[in-house]
Design an enzyme around this catalytic site. Structure first.
Site, PDB file in Angstrom:
ATOM      1  N   ASP A   9       1.002  -1.146  -0.153  1.00  0.00           N
ATOM      2  CA  ASP A   9      -0.040   0.017   0.058  1.00  0.00           C
ATOM      3  C   ASP A   9       1.050   1.292  -0.060  1.00  0.00           C
ATOM      4  O   ASP A   9       2.044   1.100   0.347  1.00  0.00           O
ATOM      5  CB  ASP A   9      -0.786  -0.039   1.209  1.00  0.00           C
ATOM      6  N   LEU A  10       0.310   2.315  -0.497  1.00  0.00           N
ATOM      7  CA  LEU A  10       1.259   3.562  -0.438  1.00  0.00           C
ATOM      8  C   LEU A  10       1.284   4.430   0.745  1.00  0.00           C
ATOM      9  O   LEU A  10       1.981   4.865   1.611  1.00  0.00           O
ATOM     10  CB  LEU A  10       0.889   4.284  -1.788  1.00  0.00           C
ATOM     11  N   ASP A  11       0.068   5.144   0.667  1.00  0.00           N
ATOM     12  CA  ASP A  11      -0.474   6.077   1.984  1.00  0.00           C
ATOM     13  C   ASP A  11      -0.351   5.498   3.385  1.00  0.00           C
ATOM     14  O   ASP A  11      -1.174   4.495   3.640  1.00  0.00           O
ATOM     15  CB  ASP A  11      -1.845   6.769   1.600  1.00  0.00           C
ATOM     16  N   THR A  17       1.519  10.652   3.643  1.00  0.00           N
ATOM     17  CA  THR A  17       0.777  11.447   2.809  1.00  0.00           C
ATOM     18  C   THR A  17      -0.585  11.846   3.864  1.00  0.00           C
ATOM     19  O   THR A  17      -1.364  12.783   3.152  1.00  0.00           O
ATOM     20  CB  THR A  17       0.283  10.949   1.480  1.00  0.00           C
ATOM     21  N   LYS A  45      -8.697   6.355   6.277  1.00  0.00           N
ATOM     22  CA  LYS A  45      -7.589   5.742   5.967  1.00  0.00           C
ATOM     23  C   LYS A  45      -7.965   4.485   4.890  1.00  0.00           C
ATOM     24  O   LYS A  45      -8.840   3.730   5.281  1.00  0.00           O
ATOM     25  CB  LYS A  45      -7.173   5.239   7.270  1.00  0.00           C
ATOM     26  N   SER A 116      -2.639   0.325  -4.286  1.00  0.00           N
ATOM     27  CA  SER A 116      -2.974   1.561  -3.531  1.00  0.00           C
ATOM     28  C   SER A 116      -4.246   2.086  -4.268  1.00  0.00           C
ATOM     29  O   SER A 116      -4.486   2.082  -5.479  1.00  0.00           O
ATOM     30  CB  SER A 116      -1.873   2.706  -4.007  1.00  0.00           C
ATOM     31  N   ALA A 117      -5.109   2.536  -3.421  1.00  0.00           N
ATOM     32  CA  ALA A 117      -6.457   3.209  -3.831  1.00  0.00           C
ATOM     33  C   ALA A 117      -6.252   4.517  -4.504  1.00  0.00           C
ATOM     34  O   ALA A 117      -7.204   5.178  -5.120  1.00  0.00           O
ATOM     35  CB  ALA A 117      -7.570   3.552  -2.581  1.00  0.00           C
ATOM     36  N   LYS A 147     -11.009  -1.412  -1.930  1.00  0.00           N
ATOM     37  CA  LYS A 147     -10.535  -2.289  -0.705  1.00  0.00           C
ATOM     38  C   LYS A 147     -11.910  -2.022   0.084  1.00  0.00           C
ATOM     39  O   LYS A 147     -12.278  -1.056   0.787  1.00  0.00           O
ATOM     40  CB  LYS A 147      -9.313  -1.752  -0.028  1.00  0.00           C
ATOM     41  N   GLU A 171       0.429  -3.334   4.743  1.00  0.00           N
ATOM     42  CA  GLU A 171      -0.995  -2.301   4.766  1.00  0.00           C
ATOM     43  C   GLU A 171      -1.033  -1.519   6.136  1.00  0.00           C
ATOM     44  O   GLU A 171      -0.841  -2.310   7.129  1.00  0.00           O
ATOM     45  CB  GLU A 171      -2.329  -3.258   4.614  1.00  0.00           C
ATOM     46  N   ASP A 172      -1.632  -0.344   5.913  1.00  0.00           N
ATOM     47  CA  ASP A 172      -2.066   0.100   7.524  1.00  0.00           C
ATOM     48  C   ASP A 172      -3.477   0.386   7.656  1.00  0.00           C
ATOM     49  O   ASP A 172      -4.042   1.176   8.577  1.00  0.00           O
ATOM     50  CB  ASP A 172      -1.346   1.587   7.286  1.00  0.00           C
TER      51      ASP A 172
HETATM   52  C1  BG6 Z   1      -5.734   5.989  -0.010  1.00  0.00           C
HETATM   53  C2  BG6 Z   1      -5.825   6.918   1.071  1.00  0.00           C
HETATM   54  O1  BG6 Z   1      -4.539   5.419  -0.188  1.00  0.00           O
HETATM   55  O2  BG6 Z   1      -6.074   6.518  -1.349  1.00  0.00           O
HETATM   56  C3  BG6 Z   1      -7.018   7.665   1.491  1.00  0.00           C
HETATM   57  O3  BG6 Z   1      -5.494   6.049   2.314  1.00  0.00           O
HETATM   58  C4  BG6 Z   1      -7.293   8.120   0.058  1.00  0.00           C
HETATM   59  O4  BG6 Z   1      -6.992   8.454   2.309  1.00  0.00           O
HETATM   60  C5  BG6 Z   1      -7.346   7.391  -1.057  1.00  0.00           C
HETATM   61  O5  BG6 Z   1      -8.670   8.677  -0.088  1.00  0.00           O
HETATM   62  C6  BG6 Z   1      -7.535   7.886  -2.649  1.00  0.00           C
HETATM   63  O6  BG6 Z   1      -6.583   8.853  -2.717  1.00  0.00           O
HETATM   64  P1  BG6 Z   1      -6.746   9.901  -3.800  1.00  0.00           P
HETATM   65  O7  BG6 Z   1      -5.198  10.475  -4.120  1.00  0.00           O
HETATM   66  O8  BG6 Z   1      -6.881   9.221  -5.144  1.00  0.00           O
HETATM   67  O9  BG6 Z   1      -7.535  10.928  -3.470  1.00  0.00           O
HETATM   68 MG    MG Z   2      -2.829   3.291   3.575  1.00  0.00          MG
END
Ligand code: BG6
Ligand code: MG
Length: 215
Positions: A9-11, A17, A45, A116-117, A147, A171-172
């Protein structure tokens, strides 16, 4: 069992971020006239952008006030502010241990995927200088289901032709760990143990991660 693929996962796992997501959502809440706290922000999250907006509007008791088009405009407004911040990111915003873990995996020829989402994932990876370390990047632009649906992880594993049980997911978020477990991947939680009951094991951070135990 030794695994041959690591899916990140990224964020909140590789890059810090969450604070920028928070600042951008808070600005929107301020403009709409309600308070949005760091505590409320925990609920966002791992959640997609539009679902995050729904949660924000629920906090402000404004859930049914906007049309779909208006909601899309609000999400775009938040994203514009968020992108202003992440455009200035550099390698100092990588979370502790992230870079050395990625480099150790690379050395061992473990396949590395992003799951990542975020629709901003590519920009973030490039700005913090780790884009070249990934064999495949699956982000919010590539999937249709968020997810806890496992699509964001299975797509990466399928592209790399690695069986799911040979993949480790970092993952967090609860939703992400649930997604990993649903398809038999080994799920490593990054954060606080009590908050991540779906994980196979939890580490407080990636610092000094014991690579040899899993790969
Ligand atoms: C996830 C974050 O990785 O990405 C969420 O944990 C965030 O907080 C989601 O809403 C979507 O991100 P983005 O950059 O497409 O708005
Ligand atoms: Mg995350």
């Amino acid at each position: 069992m030794k695994h041959s693929c690591a899916i990140f996962d990224l964020d909140g796992v590789l890059v810090d971020t969450a604070k920028y997501h928070y600042l951008a959502w808070k600005e929107l809440a301020d403009r709409l006239g309600f308070n949005f706290t760091l505590h409320d922000n925990e609920r966002l999250k791992g959640v997609s952008r539009m679902s995050s907006l729904d949660i924000l509007l629920e906090v402000g008791q404004m859930k049914d006030r906007f049309t779909q088009v208006e909601k899309e405009n609000l999400a775009a407004e938040k994203n514009q502010r968020y992108v202003e911040w992440i455009s200035k990111l550099d390698e100092s915003e990588l979370l502790e241990g992230a870079l050395s873990l990625l480099e150790a995996l690379k050395k061992k020829e473990v396949k590395i995927a992003l799951g990542s989402a975020s629709k901003n994932a590519q920009l973030i990876l490039e700005n913090v200088g780790i884009a070249h370390l990934f064999d495949v990047v699956v982000d919010g632009n590539a999937v249709s289901k968020a997810k806890p649906d496992p699509e964001v992880f299975t797509l990466g594993a399928d592209k790399l032709q690695v069986p799911y049980e040979r993949c480790v997911v970092f993952e967090d978020s609860q939703a992400g760990l649930e997604a990993a477990k649903a398809v038999g991947m080994f799920a490593i939680g990054v954060g606080q143990k009590h908050a991540l009951p779906h994980a196979d094991i939890v580490y407080p951070s990636l610092k000094n991660f014991p690579v040899e135990l899993y790969f």
